[in-house]
Every structure is written in structure tokens, then in C-alpha cells.
Design a protein around this motif. Sequence first.
Motif, PDB file in Angstrom:
ATOM      1  N   VAL A  75      -1.623 -11.576 -21.883  1.00  0.00           N
ATOM      2  CA  VAL A  75      -2.666 -11.458 -20.857  1.00  0.00           C
ATOM      3  C   VAL A  75      -1.997 -11.217 -19.513  1.00  0.00           C
ATOM      4  O   VAL A  75      -1.068 -11.944 -19.139  1.00  0.00           O
ATOM      5  CB  VAL A  75      -3.555 -12.720 -20.782  1.00  0.00           C
ATOM      6  N   ARG A  76      -2.428 -10.186 -18.802  1.00  0.00           N
ATOM      7  CA  ARG A  76      -1.906  -9.878 -17.465  1.00  0.00           C
ATOM      8  C   ARG A  76      -3.081  -9.529 -16.562  1.00  0.00           C
ATOM      9  O   ARG A  76      -3.896  -8.669 -16.911  1.00  0.00           O
ATOM     10  CB  ARG A  76      -0.981  -8.657 -17.496  1.00  0.00           C
ATOM     11  N   GLN A  77      -3.172 -10.195 -15.422  1.00  0.00           N
ATOM     12  CA  GLN A  77      -4.184  -9.794 -14.452  1.00  0.00           C
ATOM     13  C   GLN A  77      -3.540  -8.777 -13.522  1.00  0.00           C
ATOM     14  O   GLN A  77      -2.616  -9.107 -12.773  1.00  0.00           O
ATOM     15  CB  GLN A  77      -4.697 -11.010 -13.677  1.00  0.00           C
ATOM     16  N   LEU A  78      -4.009  -7.521 -13.587  1.00  0.00           N
ATOM     17  CA  LEU A  78      -3.368  -6.409 -12.868  1.00  0.00           C
ATOM     18  C   LEU A  78      -4.292  -5.893 -11.765  1.00  0.00           C
ATOM     19  O   LEU A  78      -5.310  -5.235 -12.051  1.00  0.00           O
ATOM     20  CB  LEU A  78      -3.035  -5.277 -13.851  1.00  0.00           C
ATOM     21  N   GLN A  79      -3.945  -6.213 -10.546  1.00  0.00           N
ATOM     22  CA  GLN A  79      -4.740  -5.706  -9.422  1.00  0.00           C
ATOM     23  C   GLN A  79      -4.467  -4.217  -9.220  1.00  0.00           C
ATOM     24  O   GLN A  79      -3.316  -3.776  -9.272  1.00  0.00           O
ATOM     25  CB  GLN A  79      -4.386  -6.462  -8.137  1.00  0.00           C
ATOM     26  N   GLN A  80      -5.503  -3.440  -8.981  1.00  0.00           N
ATOM     27  CA  GLN A  80      -5.329  -2.003  -8.742  1.00  0.00           C
ATOM     28  C   GLN A  80      -5.680  -1.681  -7.293  1.00  0.00           C
ATOM     29  O   GLN A  80      -6.741  -2.063  -6.799  1.00  0.00           O
ATOM     30  CB  GLN A  80      -6.224  -1.208  -9.702  1.00  0.00           C
ATOM     31  N   HIS A  81      -4.770  -0.965  -6.614  1.00  0.00           N
ATOM     32  CA  HIS A  81      -4.977  -0.612  -5.213  1.00  0.00           C
ATOM     33  C   HIS A  81      -5.662   0.749  -5.160  1.00  0.00           C
ATOM     34  O   HIS A  81      -5.009   1.790  -5.031  1.00  0.00           O
ATOM     35  CB  HIS A  81      -3.637  -0.619  -4.479  1.00  0.00           C
ATOM     36  N   VAL A  82      -6.972   0.704  -5.290  1.00  0.00           N
ATOM     37  CA  VAL A  82      -7.752   1.924  -5.488  1.00  0.00           C
ATOM     38  C   VAL A  82      -7.702   2.831  -4.261  1.00  0.00           C
ATOM     39  O   VAL A  82      -7.509   4.048  -4.387  1.00  0.00           O
ATOM     40  CB  VAL A  82      -9.211   1.566  -5.856  1.00  0.00           C
ATOM     41  N   THR A  83      -7.845   2.250  -3.050  1.00  0.00           N
ATOM     42  CA  THR A  83      -7.857   3.081  -1.837  1.00  0.00           C
ATOM     43  C   THR A  83      -6.531   3.825  -1.695  1.00  0.00           C
ATOM     44  O   THR A  83      -6.504   5.019  -1.407  1.00  0.00           O
ATOM     45  CB  THR A  83      -8.076   2.198  -0.588  1.00  0.00           C
ATOM     46  N   GLU A  84      -5.422   3.125  -1.897  1.00  0.00           N
ATOM     47  CA  GLU A  84      -4.095   3.743  -1.778  1.00  0.00           C
ATOM     48  C   GLU A  84      -3.917   4.841  -2.826  1.00  0.00           C
ATOM     49  O   GLU A  84      -3.342   5.894  -2.541  1.00  0.00           O
ATOM     50  CB  GLU A  84      -2.976   2.695  -1.966  1.00  0.00           C
ATOM     51  N   PHE A  85      -4.419   4.578  -4.029  1.00  0.00           N
ATOM     52  CA  PHE A  85      -4.297   5.562  -5.105  1.00  0.00           C
ATOM     53  C   PHE A  85      -5.059   6.837  -4.744  1.00  0.00           C
ATOM     54  O   PHE A  85      -4.524   7.952  -4.833  1.00  0.00           O
ATOM     55  CB  PHE A  85      -4.822   4.948  -6.416  1.00  0.00           C
ATOM     56  N   GLU A  86      -6.305   6.669  -4.301  1.00  0.00           N
ATOM     57  CA  GLU A  86      -7.134   7.831  -3.940  1.00  0.00           C
ATOM     58  C   GLU A  86      -6.479   8.618  -2.799  1.00  0.00           C
ATOM     59  O   GLU A  86      -6.430   9.844  -2.815  1.00  0.00           O
ATOM     60  CB  GLU A  86      -8.536   7.382  -3.495  1.00  0.00           C
ATOM     61  N   GLN A  87      -5.974   7.880  -1.797  1.00  0.00           N
ATOM     62  CA  GLN A  87      -5.335   8.525  -0.650  1.00  0.00           C
ATOM     63  C   GLN A  87      -4.114   9.323  -1.110  1.00  0.00           C
ATOM     64  O   GLN A  87      -3.878  10.444  -0.671  1.00  0.00           O
ATOM     65  CB  GLN A  87      -4.928   7.458   0.386  1.00  0.00           C
ATOM     66  N   PHE A  88      -3.364   8.706  -2.037  1.00  0.00           N
ATOM     67  CA  PHE A  88      -2.159   9.374  -2.546  1.00  0.00           C
ATOM     68  C   PHE A  88      -2.520  10.701  -3.228  1.00  0.00           C
ATOM     69  O   PHE A  88      -1.871  11.722  -3.009  1.00  0.00           O
ATOM     70  CB  PHE A  88      -1.407   8.452  -3.511  1.00  0.00           C
ATOM     71  N   LEU A  89      -3.569  10.676  -4.046  1.00  0.00           N
ATOM     72  CA  LEU A  89      -3.979  11.916  -4.738  1.00  0.00           C
ATOM     73  C   LEU A  89      -4.340  12.993  -3.718  1.00  0.00           C
ATOM     74  O   LEU A  89      -3.965  14.160  -3.861  1.00  0.00           O
ATOM     75  CB  LEU A  89      -5.180  11.655  -5.664  1.00  0.00           C
ATOM     76  N   ARG A  90      -5.076  12.567  -2.655  1.00  0.00           N
ATOM     77  CA  ARG A  90      -5.485  13.552  -1.632  1.00  0.00           C
ATOM     78  C   ARG A  90      -4.262  14.099  -0.892  1.00  0.00           C
ATOM     79  O   ARG A  90      -4.131  15.305  -0.684  1.00  0.00           O
ATOM     80  CB  ARG A  90      -6.460  12.904  -0.643  1.00  0.00           C
ATOM     81  N   ASP A  91      -3.348  13.199  -0.494  1.00  0.00           N
ATOM     82  CA  ASP A  91      -2.157  13.632   0.242  1.00  0.00           C
ATOM     83  C   ASP A  91      -1.329  14.612  -0.579  1.00  0.00           C
ATOM     84  O   ASP A  91      -0.859  15.634  -0.080  1.00  0.00           O
ATOM     85  CB  ASP A  91      -1.278  12.430   0.606  1.00  0.00           C
ATOM     86  N   CYS A  92      -1.172  14.269  -1.837  1.00  0.00           N
ATOM     87  CA  CYS A  92      -0.362  15.106  -2.722  1.00  0.00           C
ATOM     88  C   CYS A  92      -0.973  16.491  -2.862  1.00  0.00           C
ATOM     89  O   CYS A  92      -0.269  17.510  -2.812  1.00  0.00           O
ATOM     90  CB  CYS A  92      -0.373  14.470  -4.104  1.00  0.00           C
TER      91      CYS A  92
END
Length: 508
Positions: free
Chosen positions: A285-302
Motif C-alpha cells: 500500500v502506498r499513498q501517492l500524492q499527484q501534483h496535477v497543476t505542475e504536471f499540466e503546466q509541464f505538458l503545456r511548457d513542453c
Amino acid sequence: VTLRQQRLELGDIQALVLRGQVERPWASYLLLRITETSRTQAWLARLEAAASHANELADDDDVVGLRRYLDQAPALIATAHPGWRRESTVRSRGLRIALALSCSGLEALKAGPGAVRGLVPEFCQGMTHPHRRRVLRDVEGSAPEEWRWGGPHNPPVDVLCVVFAADPAELRPDALRAALGLGDAGLELVERVDAYLSDREPFGFRDGISQPRIEYEGMPPSPRMLGWTNSVPPGEFILGYRNGYGRLPLSPHVAPETDPEGHLPALPGGQGRRDLGRNGSYLVVRQLQQHVTEFEQFLRDCAEQARGDEHGRPELVGARMVGRWRSGAPLVTRPEYDDPTLGRENDFAYGAEDRSGGRCPLGAHVRRANPRDSLTDPAIGVDRAAAMRRTNLHRLIRRGRVYPAPPADASPQWAPEGETGLVFLAFNASIERQFEFVQQTWVNGTHFDGGRGEADPLLSGHLGDGRMTLPRETLRSRIEGLSRFVTVRGGAYFFMPGLRALHHLARR
Ligand code: HEM
């Protein structure tokens, strides 16, 4: 008996191992500490009747052919242990539970270290042991010292009780406490995480598509897959059955004196010891926080940086990191554009169709997590069939859900305001050979499939050099500047016993 002829004791296996409890989308994960063993045992004895087993079927196609199998083998249903039909508050409210113990929980219930032998070392050491955390690369923000539960600064977790509900009102703290009888259980609540079964994980990609298919007696022949086989013997996940090496997995066992009524089966070849592990499974069992805003921003920047280039679209950058489009459609089949009609497609191979990674990058998350027939090596005679056999020794049954759970009256557009992520659950018979291997060698492995310095772009790109190579037929290009998109917030290794073993533990 060949591997495919093994007969599963479905009435003794906790349902969650084989089925996703899809008809009960709300779930509460209760992480508990034992404060008074005798009370906890009495509580377990009351509750074991409510733990559901794999015979209880719903419209869940997780285990293809299971219903047909039961129709053909009604006698198997009677193998359930005597308690399970009893009514309980839990069942009458439509709830289902799954129970698992950490090593300290098992030791507490069995009166001291050493009473149970044959546990795998990684389970006894626990997820935060110096060696294990190195293997998992739980460092920096994901270091166990920072965790909310399961870490060295948190109270120990002995018991995991997962409660599944179709109606979220049943999981309100007061209602749940009453239904489970927690007031008198000798248990302290260390942490509670509420999650929801969604077919989209928080980054917006379809999840829960690919699971290994367990082969056992009576299963209809597996559908012909194009170039790979998804079938694995039950002993890869459930103790007491033969695994991919044709052997029985290591199984925890106890002295016969502790089982005077003979609830437990004999340990095969075990000189009188009783088999506590049969029909159980190890649970990560692992509780994995996802940084959604950073991920979305990264996709846009890329995409912005690559403007004019063929991969200048945020959704294409994301798809190349995952290996599937947001709809779930595999990149191997649809390398340029999403095709939602292929959203559940799982019949594809890498070695046969895309060995160089021109369609699905070699380092994409799903390709690392399950390389299928990809890791061929003609120089040492590893052809596609051999690669597939090897890969199938490192499979996981995933049972993750998304947190937080939405409110009961949430609109379809509802999005969480604060922290979000996955409660990642994975079953395996060997934590070291399966979960830890996948995490260490494939997901975090900076030499995966000939790679240099790169790790899983979704989970751990920042642990490598922050790059992901996109091998294309005519040119090689890169995604760069990967940062941390996932942070570990808690975790532990558990054992989910079969129902007879649970019965035994409740009555020591
Ligand atoms: C927050 C973290 C994670 C996210 C967002 C995530 C996301 C996804 C997605 C979108 C898929 C494709 C859906 C599917 O094939 O069912 C997938 C598949 C998979 N993931 Fe993850 N995942 C995460 C963590 C992990 C971890 C920690 C592991 C294991 C160490 C893992 C192992 C797998 C496996 C084995 C598959 C199936 C691959 C296949 O059979 O083709 N995932 N994941």
C-alpha cells in the motif's frame, strides 16, 4: 497437475485479491494500531464473517470466466470456512471489508516474534527499513520521515481494514464506527484515507485497464493475444499454488499446537507445521500524492517549446510519458492521435510491433511497468517468447483508488480542491521479486532497456537526469526538465490472510 489445472479455493481467498469491488466505488482505508490484543482478537472474530471472499460475484469482469467456473464447480462454494454466511452489521448495511496485517500486527496476534515462520524478509523488515527504502528510492520529499502514516515518526500500523460501500453515507465516521464495532476493538485509528474507484486517475488518464490474468482449473482458454501472453499461474499472487517457476511460494506457518481444532491446512512438506499463508497474498500500500497543476503546466511548457515540431501538443507529450492516451488507447497502436474507441485495448506487444520505441517511447510508464515482450536480447538468446516469460515473473495485481473521495452529491465536473492522488494497492506473492523489482529495476531504473540516466517520466523522472528520449524513426528528440509529479505520503507492506487463517488469528 499442470500450472493451469490448479484448483483455487475461492471461498477462502479474500475477494479483493481477485476482484476490484467495482460495485462498491466508495472505500475507506483504516490504518489501525493494536492497543489491546485480546480485544482486537474478539473484534476480528466478530468481523471475519464480514470479510468477503472471491466466491461472491458481481458484474465484475476482472477475472474472466470466474462465474462460469463456479457454475461448473458448485462443490467449491462449500469450501468457504464455516463463519462466512453469518449475518453481521457490516453485511446488512451492504458494506464489504478486506482485512490485512502488517508484520507487527501479525506478531501481536500470534504472541511475539518467532511464532510465525516463513514470512518473506521484506515484509518483516517493512517498507521503511534502510535497505527497502533504498530499493524503493523513497528520498527527499518522499522520505518516510515526511510521511503521514507508516513512517518512523508515525505510530505503528498493525491492521489495515478496507471498507467498501455503494452508499457513501455508510462510511460517515460515526456510521462506520458503529457498523465495525470499533469502539471496543482495542484499536487506535492512526490514519483514515477515503478514496473512490474512478476509471481516471488524477492526471486524467484512464486507469485499471491492464491486469494479469490468473489461470486455473476450469478457466476458459485465454483469448488469443497478438504477440504476448497475459496469463500467469495463481502462485504469482496467492500463496499455496504453484508460481511461474512451477514452485510453491514461501508461506508463513505456525506450530500445530496453536491450531488444536485444525482450522489450518497442513504445510506441504512442512513436518506437521500448519499453513497460515495458504490463500493469502502480500499487499503493498502506498499513498501517492499527484501534483496535477505542475504536471499540466509541464505538458503545456513542453508543447510550447516544441511548437511547430510534430510533438508540439500537450496531450501528445502526456501520452508519450504514460504510453497510453488519456482515453486509454495505447501509443503502440495509435502513435499520433488519440482514439477513444481503443480506450480499453490491451492486446498489443512492444517487441513485435515497436521494438525501437518509435511509437511508444521505451521509457513510458506502462512500458516500464510491464514491458511485455519488449526486453529481447538476441546476443544471449532472449527472443520475444523468452522476454515475455521473464516479464511475467514480475507482474502485479493493482487495486488502486483515487483520493479524496468525492462528496455523495458531486457533479460530474467535480474536482478536489486540496491534495489528490492514488491509494496504490498491489498484490503479489513475493514483494521483492514483484513490486520492489518493478519499482527499482524498471520504473526507477536508469538503465532500463538500454536507457542512460532516465527514469519513469511520470513517477521519478527527477531521480534521473530529468530527460525522456523519444526514439523516432528519423530523429531522436527529448522531453526535458522533468520534475517531481508524484510524492509518497505513506505506505506499508501487509499480508492479507485467507479466511481460515483470519479465523485462526482471531482465536489463538
Ligand atoms: C500516482 C502514481 C501512478 C499513476 C498516476 C499511474 C498511472 C498509470 C496509468 C494511467 C496506467 C495505464 C492504465 C492501465 O494500463 O491499466 C498505469 C498502468 C500501470 N501501472 Fe501505474 N501509475 C502510478 C503508479 C504506479 C506504480 C508505483 C507502479 C508500480 C511500481 C505502477 C505500475 C503499473 C502497472 C504494472 C501498470 C500496467 C501496465 C500494463 O500491464 O500494461 N504504477 N499506471
